[in-house]
Scaffold this motif. Structure first.
Motif, PDB file in Angstrom:
ATOM      1  N   THR A 183      79.324  36.128  13.495  1.00 22.94           N
ATOM      2  CA  THR A 183      78.595  37.099  14.301  1.00 22.94           C
ATOM      3  C   THR A 183      77.577  36.357  15.137  1.00 22.94           C
ATOM      4  N   GLU A 184      77.679  36.494  16.467  1.00 13.05           N
ATOM      5  CA  GLU A 184      76.773  35.784  17.357  1.00 13.05           C
ATOM      6  C   GLU A 184      75.465  36.558  17.494  1.00 13.05           C
ATOM      7  N   SER A 185      74.393  35.815  17.585  1.00 12.66           N
ATOM      8  CA  SER A 185      73.089  36.428  17.828  1.00 12.66           C
ATOM      9  C   SER A 185      72.659  36.122  19.254  1.00 12.66           C
ATOM     10  N   VAL A 186      71.942  37.061  19.839  1.00 14.72           N
ATOM     11  CA  VAL A 186      71.468  36.899  21.211  1.00 14.72           C
ATOM     12  C   VAL A 186      69.976  36.655  21.186  1.00 14.72           C
ATOM     13  N   VAL A 187      69.531  35.584  21.809  1.00 16.19           N
ATOM     14  CA  VAL A 187      68.117  35.235  21.849  1.00 16.19           C
ATOM     15  C   VAL A 187      67.510  35.807  23.123  1.00 16.19           C
ATOM     16  N   THR A 188      66.500  36.651  22.986  1.00 18.70           N
ATOM     17  CA  THR A 188      65.851  37.228  24.152  1.00 18.70           C
ATOM     18  C   THR A 188      64.853  36.249  24.739  1.00 18.70           C
ATOM     19  N   GLU A 189      64.440  36.489  25.997  1.00 18.59           N
ATOM     20  CA  GLU A 189      63.464  35.630  26.644  1.00 18.59           C
ATOM     21  C   GLU A 189      62.107  35.777  25.973  1.00 18.59           C
ATOM     22  N   GLU A 190      61.365  34.677  25.915  1.00 12.16           N
ATOM     23  CA  GLU A 190      60.050  34.711  25.289  1.00 12.16           C
ATOM     24  C   GLU A 190      59.085  35.582  26.089  1.00 12.16           C
ATOM     25  N   GLU A 191      58.260  36.324  25.378  1.00  8.04           N
ATOM     26  CA  GLU A 191      57.243  37.133  26.017  1.00  8.04           C
ATOM     27  C   GLU A 191      55.915  36.383  25.974  1.00  8.04           C
ATOM     28  N   VAL A 192      54.854  37.046  26.417  1.00 11.00           N
ATOM     29  CA  VAL A 192      53.550  36.402  26.465  1.00 11.00           C
ATOM     30  C   VAL A 192      53.154  35.955  25.057  1.00 11.00           C
ATOM     31  N   LYS A 193      52.729  34.694  24.923  1.00  8.38           N
ATOM     32  CA  LYS A 193      52.438  34.130  23.608  1.00  8.38           C
ATOM     33  C   LYS A 193      50.945  34.220  23.291  1.00  8.38           C
ATOM     34  N   LYS A 194      50.670  34.544  22.029  1.00 10.07           N
ATOM     35  CA  LYS A 194      49.292  34.614  21.568  1.00 10.07           C
ATOM     36  C   LYS A 194      49.162  33.786  20.297  1.00 10.07           C
ATOM     37  N   ALA A 195      48.031  33.101  20.170  1.00 13.32           N
ATOM     38  CA  ALA A 195      47.781  32.299  18.973  1.00 13.32           C
ATOM     39  C   ALA A 195      47.635  33.223  17.769  1.00 13.32           C
ATOM     40  N   VAL A 196      47.914  32.687  16.575  1.00 17.08           N
ATOM     41  CA  VAL A 196      47.858  33.498  15.359  1.00 17.08           C
ATOM     42  C   VAL A 196      46.803  32.930  14.415  1.00 17.08           C
ATOM     43  N   PRO A 197      46.270  33.748  13.498  1.00 21.17           N
ATOM     44  CA  PRO A 197      45.313  33.260  12.502  1.00 21.17           C
ATOM     45  C   PRO A 197      45.957  32.238  11.568  1.00 21.17           C
ATOM     46  N   ASP A 198      45.118  31.414  10.951  1.00 22.48           N
ATOM     47  CA  ASP A 198      45.615  30.369  10.056  1.00 22.48           C
ATOM     48  C   ASP A 198      46.418  30.959   8.899  1.00 22.48           C
ATOM     49  N   GLN A 199      46.016  32.128   8.389  1.00 21.77           N
ATOM     50  CA  GLN A 199      46.717  32.732   7.262  1.00 21.77           C
ATOM     51  C   GLN A 199      48.157  33.093   7.645  1.00 21.77           C
ATOM     52  N   ILE A 200      48.318  33.645   8.856  1.00 22.33           N
ATOM     53  CA  ILE A 200      49.665  33.975   9.321  1.00 22.33           C
ATOM     54  C   ILE A 200      50.498  32.713   9.473  1.00 22.33           C
ATOM     55  N   ARG A 201      49.880  31.669  10.028  1.00 26.96           N
ATOM     56  CA  ARG A 201      50.613  30.419  10.222  1.00 26.96           C
ATOM     57  C   ARG A 201      51.092  29.851   8.884  1.00 26.96           C
ATOM     58  N   LEU A 202      50.241  29.922   7.852  1.00 19.39           N
ATOM     59  CA  LEU A 202      50.628  29.421   6.534  1.00 19.39           C
ATOM     60  C   LEU A 202      51.777  30.237   5.947  1.00 19.39           C
ATOM     61  N   GLU A 203      51.728  31.557   6.132  1.00 23.51           N
ATOM     62  CA  GLU A 203      52.807  32.404   5.630  1.00 23.51           C
ATOM     63  C   GLU A 203      54.125  32.096   6.341  1.00 23.51           C
ATOM     64  N   VAL A 204      54.045  31.907   7.662  1.00 21.23           N
ATOM     65  CA  VAL A 204      55.246  31.589   8.432  1.00 21.23           C
ATOM     66  C   VAL A 204      55.818  30.241   8.002  1.00 21.23           C
ATOM     67  N   GLU A 205      54.950  29.261   7.837  1.00 17.94           N
ATOM     68  CA  GLU A 205      55.416  27.931   7.420  1.00 17.94           C
ATOM     69  C   GLU A 205      56.101  28.000   6.061  1.00 17.94           C
TER      70      GLU A 205
END
Length: 303
Positions: A183-205
């Motif tokens: 099943t192929e996935s389609v990648v949409t174009e990036e929207e406006v980027k915003k920095a995230v808090p350190d806690q979110i970054r740790l969860e994502v990592e």
């Protein structure tokens, strides 16, 4: 009487031949000027299928196959020769080894057979085409030339036209062998980027690290657990070993929707050579759970 009948028969045959010739010539001219439909175009479905069938570009496939032969051919300690062979394939400023490191490689490699499996043109107008190339390789133990093994690989190669030939515009990467339920996935174009808090970054990592550990060791069902649609996904289990993430960047484009860019350091299990690949993924957070919605290998370069 008999002579009269014979003459009448000859006249009938003569005028019959003249009439047949005239009709045949008329039909040929009508077909030539497309004033009547030809038998080949009488079936609109068949004609449409013929028009939609893509033409095979022999030069593209030949270039990708030649590149794959050189890319999967290495001898530890002879990296300079490999870099020289690959030099003409890369776009400017590309890594001369294409993301591979052989310092700790336990096996040398050469290609026996290569075939282009799939060709796709990107819809972004960049003229970049993504080719999947099958390669049958033979690995030789660096400490024992008598010890060899066969390893089949599927390599993703992104190319674009460059004058009378082509260039490779992204670091190649291994992909899973094709299966019947892809099943192929389609990648949409990036929207406006915003920095995230350190806690979110740790969860994502933590989430992305866990995903890659499972992607390189788990079953399709276990990998699918990380995806929003929970669909089983064929990973790289038994092909590579996950080492670590590098250069992680996290951006928020909507509430609870995040774009994540990072490099993955992998080790090829067959040869112990290292491979670094860039990825972009889209994540969504629902409560305390994270899900992966889209994933893309490589870096887009349409210049």
């Amino acid at each position: 009487m008999r002579s009269h009948m014979k003459q009448k028969g000859m006249r009938f045959l003569f005028w019959g031949v003249i009439l047949y010739t005239a009709l045949s010539t008329t039909v040929v001219w009508l077909l030539q000027f497309q004033l009547i439909p030809s038998p080949s175009s009488s079936n609109p479905v068949q004609a449409e299928q013929q028009e939609q069938k893509p033409a095979i570009n022999v030069s593209e496939t030949a270039f990708a196959e030649q590149f794959t032969r050189e890319y999967l051919f290495w001898t530890r300690g002879n990296e300079e020769a490999r870099a020289e062979r690959l030099k003409s394939f890369w776009k400017p400023k590309m890594d001369v080894q294409g993301g591979l490191s052989f310092d700790d490689a336990a096996w040398n490699s050469y290609t026996r057979n290569v075939d282009v499996w799939e060709v796709k043109e990107r819809a972004d107008g960049s003229s970049i085409k993504d080719l999947i190339v099958f390669a049958e390789t033979v690995l030789t133990n660096v400490n024992n030339e008598q010890q060899q093994k066969r390893v089949d690989r599927y390599l993703a190669v992104a190319i674009r036209p460059a004058g009378e030939t082509y260039i490779v515009v992204e670091t190649p990467h291994f992909v899973p062998a094709p299966i019947a339920t892809v099943t192929e996935s389609v990648v949409t174009e990036e929207e406006v980027k915003k920095a995230v808090p350190d806690q979110i970054r740790l969860e994502v990592e933590k989430f992305v690290t866990s995903y890659w550990k499972v992607y390189t060791t788990g079953s399709p069902e276990e990998i699918g657990y990380f995806h929003k649609d929970n669909t089983p996904v064929e990973g790289l289990t038994g092909v590579v070993r996950f080492e670590k993430l590098e250069n992680l960047k996290v951006y928020q484009n909507e509430e609870d929707i995040y774009d994540v860019e990072f490099d993955v350091r992998l080790t090829d299990l067959a040869s112990e050579a290292e491979l670094i690949t860039h990825y972009t993924v889209h994540l969504i957070q629902e409560g305390d759970r994270w899900y992966l919605t889209q994933i893309r290998e490589g870096e887009v370069d349409s210049k």
